[in-house]
Every structure is written in C-alpha cells, then in structure tokens.
Write a protein that holds these residues in place. Structure first.
Motif, mmCIF file in Angstrom:
data_model
loop_
_atom_site.group_PDB
_atom_site.id
_atom_site.type_symbol
_atom_site.label_atom_id
_atom_site.label_comp_id
_atom_site.label_asym_id
_atom_site.label_seq_id
_atom_site.Cartn_x
_atom_site.Cartn_y
_atom_site.Cartn_z
ATOM 1 N N ALA A 33 43.758 5.045 38.164
ATOM 2 C CA ALA A 33 42.919 5.972 37.402
ATOM 3 C C ALA A 33 43.631 7.307 37.295
ATOM 4 O O ALA A 33 44.352 7.709 38.206
ATOM 5 N N GLU A 38 37.168 8.487 36.096
ATOM 6 C CA GLU A 38 37.718 7.160 35.856
ATOM 7 C C GLU A 38 37.859 6.388 37.174
ATOM 8 O O GLU A 38 37.641 5.172 37.215
ATOM 9 N N GLU A 41 34.451 4.978 37.985
ATOM 10 C CA GLU A 41 34.108 3.887 37.069
ATOM 11 C C GLU A 41 34.903 2.620 37.369
ATOM 12 O O GLU A 41 34.346 1.509 37.398
ATOM 13 N N ARG A 42 36.203 2.779 37.604
ATOM 14 C CA ARG A 42 37.036 1.603 37.868
ATOM 15 C C ARG A 42 36.783 1.035 39.262
ATOM 16 O O ARG A 42 36.955 -0.168 39.483
#
Length: 218
Positions: A33, A38, A41-42
């Motif tokens: 990320a 991010e 989220e990942r």
C-alpha cells in the motif's frame, strides 16, 4: 507462513523491504500500500498476520492507520517501520496498540526478527527504540513506577511471573517452555493479565512490567 502487508509511500522503500522479507522462506508479502487508507483497505481484503506501516504517509498517516487496524482487525499485528525515532512517535505508536517499532536504519535481521516475533504474539522493539523506552522508564515522562507496582500488585504471583517474561520479549511458546506448561495456559494468563491491567496489547503490558521493576526478576 507469515503473511505480511507492507505500507510505505515510497516505492523504492517498499521494494527494499520486500526484498529483505523475501529472503526468509517463512514470510510472504501478500500486498503493498502507498498510503495509510489503502493499507487499512487492503488489510481488510487480505487479512495479513502482520502489517508493516511507515509513519508519514498521505491520506492517513501510519499512526492513525495503526489505531484503525487495531479496531477493525485486532487479530492482526501492527509494526511501525520508520526513519523517525522521536519519543512522541514511539509513545503514540505504543498507545495506539502497535506490537512493534522498527527503524529503517536498523539491521535487516531486525526486520525479519520483528516480523517473526509479533506474528508469534510477542512484542518487538528495535534495540535503539528499546533503549530509549527503558531510559525514559528510568526517570522520564513514561516513568510511573509506583502506579505500575500498584497495578501489578493486583496480579497473582504466577501472573506477575508471566508478565515479566512478556516484558522480556518472550513469545507464548517461549514462556510455555520456560514455565513447563502448555501454550494454551500461557495464552489464558496473558489474556487475564491484559484485562486486569486494562491495556490493549503486550507492548503496553511490557511497559508496565518495566515500570514496576519486574524485568529484573526474569
């Protein structure tokens, strides 16, 4: 296999860290990320065992991302990986529930050792960070020895023994071998200790162990 997510806003840094981790066949980088949002989220998508977070990232910095990850993925260990070693970063990272704090300027072996340690349920601070924390505990702003001793006085002798070993950086498996008990028993002790001390994770428990003077008993 230890599944790792790596978050840093500099692609070259990510490539370097990935190369170091890839040298260990027991570690797999499952995602990367470029910013804190991010990373969260990942992490939700990949459910890694360990997330390595840089501190200064766009959209959501690493410290805020660590706090969010501890809320939404409490089973995932978070390690801060940064060039910044200032006390305020260390203190906030630990209070936000990070399981480790590593400096990018450290030995590559520290990175691999740190990932293995937190994946096994232990806490890990790079030697430079550990020295700073211990120094502060000896007489700085993190020093609350009397209060820490009052808190640990509520524990049973066995729980204090386990807390001392947690403070020394031992994993549950290592504590089990040291005390000649099964690992499940150690997990139960650690869970009870965290609850009774009202702390989020092993790093915060370790700090209390240092403050209370339990480490010398190991």
């Amino acid at each position: 296999m230890i599944r790792v997510l790596l978050a840093d806003d500099e692609a070259m840094i990510r490539a370097g860290v990935r190369a170091i981790l890839s040298a260990d066949p027991a570690i797999e980088v499952v995602a990367e990320a470029g910013d804190g949002r991010e990373a969260v989220e990942r992490s939700l998508a990949h459910r890694p065992d360990v997330v390595l977070l840089d501190i200064r990232m766009p959209r959501l910095d690493g410290l805020a991302a660590a706090a969010e990850l501890r809320r939404v993925l409490p089973e995932t260990s978070v390690v801060m990986l940064t060039t910044f070693g200032e006390d305020e970063y260390i203190a906030r990272a630990l209070s936000d529930g990070a399981s480790g704090f590593l400096l990018k300027s450290g030995d590559p072996h520290e990175l691999i050792a740190g990932v293995h340690a937190v994946a096994q349920g232990a806490a890990y601070l790079s030697p430079k960070v550990a020295h700073r924390v211990i120094t502060e505990l000896g007489g700085g702003r993190m020093s609350h020895g009397s209060a820490a001793r009052r808190r640990t006085d509520t524990l049973t002798p066995r729980e204090r023994e386990v807390l001392a070993l947690v403070g020394a950086g031992l994993s549950n498996a290592e504590i089990a071998r040291r005390l000649h008990v099964v690992e499940g028993t150690v997990k139960a002790y650690v869970s009870a200790i965290l609850t009774r001390l009202e702390v989020r994770n092993r790093v915060q428990a370790a700090i209390i162990a240092y403050e209370a003077g339990l480490i010398s008993q190991t």
